[in-house]
Design a protein around this motif. Structure first.
Motif, PDB file in Angstrom:
ATOM      1  N   ALA A   5       0.870  -0.823   0.258  1.00 40.42           N
ATOM      2  CA  ALA A   5      -0.109  -0.303  -0.124  1.00 40.42           C
ATOM      3  C   ALA A   5       0.793   1.162  -0.198  1.00 40.42           C
ATOM      4  O   ALA A   5       1.856   1.492   0.897  1.00 40.42           O
ATOM      5  N   GLU A   6       0.528   2.183  -0.655  1.00 43.18           N
ATOM      6  CA  GLU A   6       1.184   3.329  -0.964  1.00 43.18           C
ATOM      7  C   GLU A   6       1.444   4.383   0.379  1.00 43.18           C
ATOM      8  O   GLU A   6       0.005   4.831   1.135  1.00 43.18           O
ATOM      9  N   LEU A   7       2.264   4.658   1.149  1.00 44.23           N
ATOM     10  CA  LEU A   7       2.104   5.367   1.888  1.00 44.23           C
ATOM     11  C   LEU A   7       1.420   6.940   1.616  1.00 44.23           C
ATOM     12  O   LEU A   7       1.719   7.844   0.494  1.00 44.23           O
ATOM     13  N   ASN A   8      -0.149   7.103   2.298  1.00 45.20           N
ATOM     14  CA  ASN A   8      -0.703   8.465   1.674  1.00 45.20           C
ATOM     15  C   ASN A   8      -0.202   9.434   2.709  1.00 45.20           C
ATOM     16  O   ASN A   8      -1.282   9.720   3.377  1.00 45.20           O
ATOM     17  N   ARG A  10      -0.078  13.713   3.077  1.00 41.81           N
ATOM     18  CA  ARG A  10       0.114  14.258   2.020  1.00 41.81           C
ATOM     19  C   ARG A  10       1.702  15.468   2.430  1.00 41.81           C
ATOM     20  O   ARG A  10       1.773  15.985   3.733  1.00 41.81           O
ATOM     21  N   TYR A 247      -2.348  20.523  -5.625  1.00 45.47           N
ATOM     22  CA  TYR A 247      -1.674  18.492  -4.761  1.00 45.47           C
ATOM     23  C   TYR A 247       0.187  19.259  -4.884  1.00 45.47           C
ATOM     24  O   TYR A 247       0.520  19.682  -6.163  1.00 45.47           O
ATOM     25  N   ALA A 253       5.910  13.806  -7.331  1.00 48.25           N
ATOM     26  CA  ALA A 253       5.238  13.337  -6.466  1.00 48.25           C
ATOM     27  C   ALA A 253       6.279  11.459  -7.264  1.00 48.25           C
ATOM     28  O   ALA A 253       6.008  11.890  -9.220  1.00 48.25           O
TER      29      ALA A 253
END
Length: 481
Positions: A5-8, A10, A247, A253
């Protein structure tokens, strides 16, 4: 059993986005040279817009998307009676300024025409001014427009110094969209966070390919691409100021950001802080509506014209010595299919100068292009690079755009090798150029205005204090015909 899972988490906004935002919000322009030059840029751009109204292919793109649309508090389009929403208004003003490739220029690792941003700046400032007046608030002034111009020039130009979008296949109008979004968001009253959001939207928006600028696909989109970009910048600014989120790592990113997707994993290089450098050193197209890398080649051709006009049939070979960017962008062989093809062909423009002793927008028409002498001369041309020209082109102390032309005859004789390093619109020739730039504007305004009206407009642009104090809506109304 395992899962990924991607580390979310921000991140904070990319520093490149923050630097632009801080500049737009905080930096105070104190350079008289920048403001005085901006007055000339404004005057010249409006003149270019009026000249473009002569061309039906440009005019058919003007006006509301749906004919008959009425826009309360709408934007005026110079030289017309259109009243449009700010997004379409930015498009129309932008394509008029850019259509003939005759407005200002900036050359570095990336190329461009920073006054393209005036489409968005003037449309936004006119819209905000009329909205303010309807609400009982003061309109924006042309002084605020000049400040926005200087900052838009700086954003586009500094970004272009060492960052070559063309080498990854992207068009320079990405930087028009960027600069327009940043400064128009501020004109709309956007706060720091809203400007950050608008700038981030630009980078994830997708950018134009350069396909329409190069053989074998050169076409008229190159004349409206900047209008499209400045218009899109206004749209992104409008929705951002209205609350649309941004964003923060749009550039950085991993896998999904601009750098990885569109820039081969590289990062931007910014060799100097944002200030007023670009406006102070902008290039003007004074004499010829021609791609800037060819301007000095045309000057060479005009110098040679009196000596060769009666000997065109005796020419055996023509050698054009130039810089690497000119070879990469505008050196073409074979058929030229439309005016957009011709004004981006080094050989065509040089041939016109040799044959006619002048070059104007009419020389790109089909009837002129059908003159067999043009292609006969093109076939005899050899284009070679001079490494010194290429080096001086990128030297910050010079930024020359040199070309040389020499003709060889069938009897074994030849002309001298005529070399012009700096075009008429270069800062090193500013004193020589500015009176001619004023005359250029007056002649272009003559497409729709009387001699007296044209003179009054240029006099206004040259009276900085009077211009700065004028309300934007009043300025735009001067240009309605």
């Amino acid at each position: 059993m395992s899962s990924r899972a991607e580390l979310n988490i921000r991140p904070p906004p990319d520093p490149e986005i923050v630097a632009i935002t801080d500049y737009v919000v905080d930096y105070v322009i104190e350079s008289d040279l920048a403001f005085n030059t901006a007055c000339y840029v404004l005057m010249d751009a409006i003149g270019c817009a009026f000249l473009a109204l002569r061309f039906p292919d440009c005019c058919r793109l003007l006006g509301p998307v749906v004919p008959g649309t009425i826009v309360p508090l709408g934007v005026r389009v110079p030289g017309t009676r259109f009243v449009l929403d700010p997004v379409k208004g930015a498009f129309d003003i932008g394509i008029l300024i850019r259509w003939l490739d005759y407005n200002d220029t900036w050359l570095a690792a990336e190329w461009g025409h920073p006054s393209d941003n005036l489409g968005g700046i003037l449309a936004t400032a006119d819209f905000v001014s009329r909205r303010n007046l309807a609400l009982g608030k003061p309109p924006l002034t042309m002084g605020e427009v000049l400040t926005a111009m200087i900052k838009a020039h700086e954003i586009q130009g500094v970004m272009a110094l060492e960052n070559s979008f063309n080498r990854v296949g992207l068009d320079h109008v990405a930087l028009v969209k960027l600069a327009t979004a940043a400064v128009t968001a501020r004109l709309m009253g956007g706060c720091r966070e809203e400007i950050v959001n608008a700038v981030s939207q630009v980078w994830i928006d997708g950018q134009c390919l350069r396909t329409y600028r190069h053989a074998p696909n050169t076409g008229s989109r190159k004349s409206w691409a900047a209008g499209d970009a400045t218009s899109r910048g206004v749209w992104l600014a409008l929705i951002s100021v209205d609350g649309e989120g941004g964003y923060p790592s749009a550039l950085t990113a991993g896998k999904w950001g601009f750098y990885d997707v569109s820039y081969r994993g590289d990062r931007f290089s910014l060799p100097r802080p944002y200030g007023a450098y670009v406006m102070e050193n902008i290039l003007f197209k004074v004499a010829f509506p021609a791609e800037f890398h060819a301007q000095t080649a045309v000057e060479c051709a005009l110098i040679l014209h009196p000596h060769v006009r009666d000997r065109l049939d005796s020419i055996r070979r023509i050698v054009i010595t130039t810089q690497e960017p000119a070879i990469r962008i505008i050196s073409k062989r074979g058929p030229l299919h439309n005016p957009a093809d011709r004004d981006h062909c080094l050989q065509y423009m040089t041939a016109i100068g040799l044959i006619f002793g002048e070059l104007n927008a009419g020389h790109y028409r089909d009837d002129i292009a059908s003159d067999p002498r043009i292609d006969q001369l093109r076939e005899k041309m050899e284009v070679i690079e001079d490494p010194d020209f290429s080096r001086d082109y990128l030297d910050p102390a010079k930024r020359s755009i040199a070309n040389a032309v020499q003709l060889f005859y069938t009897d074994g004789s030849h002309t001298e090798k005529v070399t012009v390093e700096y075009p008429l619109g270069h800062p090193r020739r500013r004193e020589e150029a500015l009176p001619l730039l004023v005359n250029k504007c007056r002649e272009n305004l003559g497409e729709r205005l009387s001699v007296g009206q044209a003179a009054a407009f240029t006099d206004l642009c040259l009276d900085r204090k009077r211009l700065e104090a004028m309300a934007v809506n009043e300025f735009m109304e001067l240009l309605v015909v």
